[in-house]
Design a protein around this motif. Structure first.
Motif, PDB file in Angstrom:
ATOM      1  N   PRO A  66       0.832  -1.201   0.000  1.00 53.56           N
ATOM      2  CA  PRO A  66       0.000   0.000   0.000  1.00 53.56           C
ATOM      3  C   PRO A  66       0.875   1.263   0.000  1.00 53.56           C
ATOM      4  O   PRO A  66       1.919   1.298   0.659  1.00 53.56           O
ATOM      5  N   ASP A  67       0.475   2.236  -0.761  1.00 53.80           N
ATOM      6  CA  ASP A  67       1.200   3.505  -0.867  1.00 53.80           C
ATOM      7  C   ASP A  67       2.637   3.321  -1.332  1.00 53.80           C
ATOM      8  O   ASP A  67       3.482   4.196  -1.096  1.00 53.80           O
ATOM      9  N   ARG A  68       2.933   2.144  -1.931  1.00 55.12           N
ATOM     10  CA  ARG A  68       4.267   1.852  -2.466  1.00 55.12           C
ATOM     11  C   ARG A  68       5.357   2.046  -1.411  1.00 55.12           C
ATOM     12  O   ARG A  68       6.470   2.451  -1.706  1.00 55.12           O
ATOM     13  N   GLY A  69       4.986   1.738  -0.176  1.00 53.83           N
ATOM     14  CA  GLY A  69       5.894   1.948   0.959  1.00 53.83           C
ATOM     15  C   GLY A  69       6.818   0.779   1.197  1.00 53.83           C
ATOM     16  O   GLY A  69       7.259   0.107   0.262  1.00 53.83           O
ATOM     17  N   ALA A  70       7.108   0.543   2.466  1.00 59.55           N
ATOM     18  CA  ALA A  70       7.998  -0.534   2.886  1.00 59.55           C
ATOM     19  C   ALA A  70       7.450  -1.138   4.175  1.00 59.55           C
ATOM     20  O   ALA A  70       6.638  -0.524   4.865  1.00 59.55           O
ATOM     21  N   ILE A  71       7.893  -2.354   4.478  1.00 57.29           N
ATOM     22  CA  ILE A  71       7.507  -3.031   5.710  1.00 57.29           C
ATOM     23  C   ILE A  71       8.783  -3.439   6.426  1.00 57.29           C
ATOM     24  O   ILE A  71       9.652  -4.098   5.838  1.00 57.29           O
ATOM     25  N   LEU A  72       8.911  -3.056   7.692  1.00 59.29           N
ATOM     26  CA  LEU A  72      10.048  -3.479   8.497  1.00 59.29           C
ATOM     27  C   LEU A  72       9.745  -4.855   9.081  1.00 59.29           C
ATOM     28  O   LEU A  72       8.720  -5.040   9.742  1.00 59.29           O
ATOM     29  N   LEU A  73      10.632  -5.799   8.836  1.00 62.73           N
ATOM     30  CA  LEU A  73      10.518  -7.150   9.369  1.00 62.73           C
ATOM     31  C   LEU A  73      11.629  -7.323  10.400  1.00 62.73           C
ATOM     32  O   LEU A  73      12.789  -7.550  10.046  1.00 62.73           O
ATOM     33  N   PRO A  74      11.294  -7.178  11.687  1.00 63.22           N
ATOM     34  CA  PRO A  74      12.344  -7.245  12.710  1.00 63.22           C
ATOM     35  C   PRO A  74      12.926  -8.652  12.840  1.00 63.22           C
ATOM     36  O   PRO A  74      12.263  -9.643  12.511  1.00 63.22           O
ATOM     37  N   ALA A  75      14.154  -8.728  13.301  1.00 61.41           N
ATOM     38  CA  ALA A  75      14.783 -10.020  13.563  1.00 61.41           C
ATOM     39  C   ALA A  75      13.869 -10.815  14.492  1.00 61.41           C
ATOM     40  O   ALA A  75      13.381 -10.298  15.490  1.00 61.41           O
ATOM     41  N   GLY A  76      13.588 -12.055  14.118  1.00 60.24           N
ATOM     42  CA  GLY A  76      12.706 -12.906  14.905  1.00 60.24           C
ATOM     43  C   GLY A  76      11.227 -12.680  14.640  1.00 60.24           C
ATOM     44  O   GLY A  76      10.392 -13.382  15.193  1.00 60.24           O
ATOM     45  N   GLY A  77      10.885 -11.724  13.793  1.00 57.06           N
ATOM     46  CA  GLY A  77       9.488 -11.395  13.535  1.00 57.06           C
ATOM     47  C   GLY A  77       8.938 -12.048  12.279  1.00 57.06           C
ATOM     48  O   GLY A  77       9.654 -12.707  11.520  1.00 57.06           O
ATOM     49  N   ARG A  78       7.662 -11.864  12.074  1.00 56.80           N
ATOM     50  CA  ARG A  78       6.999 -12.348  10.867  1.00 56.80           C
ATOM     51  C   ARG A  78       5.927 -11.344  10.469  1.00 56.80           C
ATOM     52  O   ARG A  78       5.405 -10.615  11.315  1.00 56.80           O
ATOM     53  N   VAL A  79       5.612 -11.337   9.166  1.00 60.94           N
ATOM     54  CA  VAL A  79       4.648 -10.371   8.652  1.00 60.94           C
ATOM     55  C   VAL A  79       3.987 -10.944   7.402  1.00 60.94           C
ATOM     56  O   VAL A  79       4.603 -11.716   6.662  1.00 60.94           O
ATOM     57  N   LEU A  80       2.731 -10.576   7.192  1.00 63.17           N
ATOM     58  CA  LEU A  80       2.010 -10.961   5.979  1.00 63.17           C
ATOM     59  C   LEU A  80       2.244  -9.865   4.943  1.00 63.17           C
ATOM     60  O   LEU A  80       1.858  -8.717   5.146  1.00 63.17           O
ATOM     61  N   VAL A  81       2.883 -10.242   3.837  1.00 64.59           N
ATOM     62  CA  VAL A  81       3.214  -9.279   2.790  1.00 64.59           C
ATOM     63  C   VAL A  81       2.232  -9.449   1.635  1.00 64.59           C
ATOM     64  O   VAL A  81       2.131 -10.538   1.062  1.00 64.59           O
ATOM     65  N   PRO A  82       1.522  -8.394   1.272  1.00 61.44           N
ATOM     66  CA  PRO A  82       0.566  -8.498   0.157  1.00 61.44           C
ATOM     67  C   PRO A  82       1.285  -8.543  -1.192  1.00 61.44           C
ATOM     68  O   PRO A  82       2.329  -7.919  -1.377  1.00 61.44           O
ATOM     69  N   THR A  83       0.694  -9.296  -2.121  1.00 59.24           N
ATOM     70  CA  THR A  83       1.214  -9.346  -3.493  1.00 59.24           C
ATOM     71  C   THR A  83       0.338  -8.539  -4.442  1.00 59.24           C
ATOM     72  O   THR A  83       0.721  -8.333  -5.588  1.00 59.24           O
ATOM     73  N   GLY A  84      -0.852  -8.146  -3.979  1.00 57.94           N
ATOM     74  CA  GLY A  84      -1.776  -7.412  -4.836  1.00 57.94           C
ATOM     75  C   GLY A  84      -2.466  -8.290  -5.862  1.00 57.94           C
ATOM     76  O   GLY A  84      -3.055  -7.786  -6.814  1.00 57.94           O
TER      77      GLY A  84
END
Length: 150
Positions: free
Chosen positions: A35-53
């Motif tokens: 979204p908004d062509r931004g960025a996502i910080l993925l911290p060490a030890g973390g997890r995140v759902l990244v959209p592909t659109g």
């Protein structure tokens, strides 16, 4: 075999569709469409759902397997929390990738970055049958590490 793909409303159409990087590649690269062509910080030890659109229409009798990219795993310790992830043929929702940072440094996912690969594979469905005994094999009940080391 054709795999129909639809972009999510608001997704950046400049982000390439999945593609094979080489003639012999089994997996097509998936990219982050943020979204908004931004960025996502993925911290060490973390997890995140990244959209592909994207959304997929996978034909009956097939699945799409989402697999990690070896370069991200080796260089940054970034892989998938559920490797391989399975997208069933009857799912029509948004395609997201669950990235996990197993490294020691925070990692930034940027818009358009290649984050995973998808492999289209045939599916065999089993007929499950309860029996009183199983046939014998040379290995038998030998489990983890039972075949030796090396």
């Amino acid at each position: 075999m054709t795999l129909c793909i639809m972009r999510e409303p608001g997704a950046d159409a400049d982000v390439p569709l999945p593609d094979y990087a080489t003639a012999g590649a089994a997996g097509a690269d998936l990219r982050a469409n943020l979204p908004d062509r931004g960025a996502i910080l993925l911290p060490a030890g973390g997890r995140v759902l990244v959209p592909t659109g994207l959304r997929l229409a996978i034909p009956d009798g097939y699945e799409v397997q989402i697999r990690p990219r070896s370069g991200l795993a080796l260089k940054h310790g970034v892989g998938l929390a559920n490797a391989p992830g399975t997208i069933d043929s009857d799912y029509r929702g948004p395609l997201g990738v669950i990235l996990m940072n197993m490294g020691t440094q925070d990692f930034t996912v940027t818009h358009g970055m290649r984050i995973a690969q998808m492999v289209v594979a045939p599916v065999l469905r089993a007929d499950f049958r309860l029996v009183q005994a199983l046939d014998d094999t040379a290995r038998g009940e030998g489990g983890f590490g039972s075949t030796g080391s090396g």
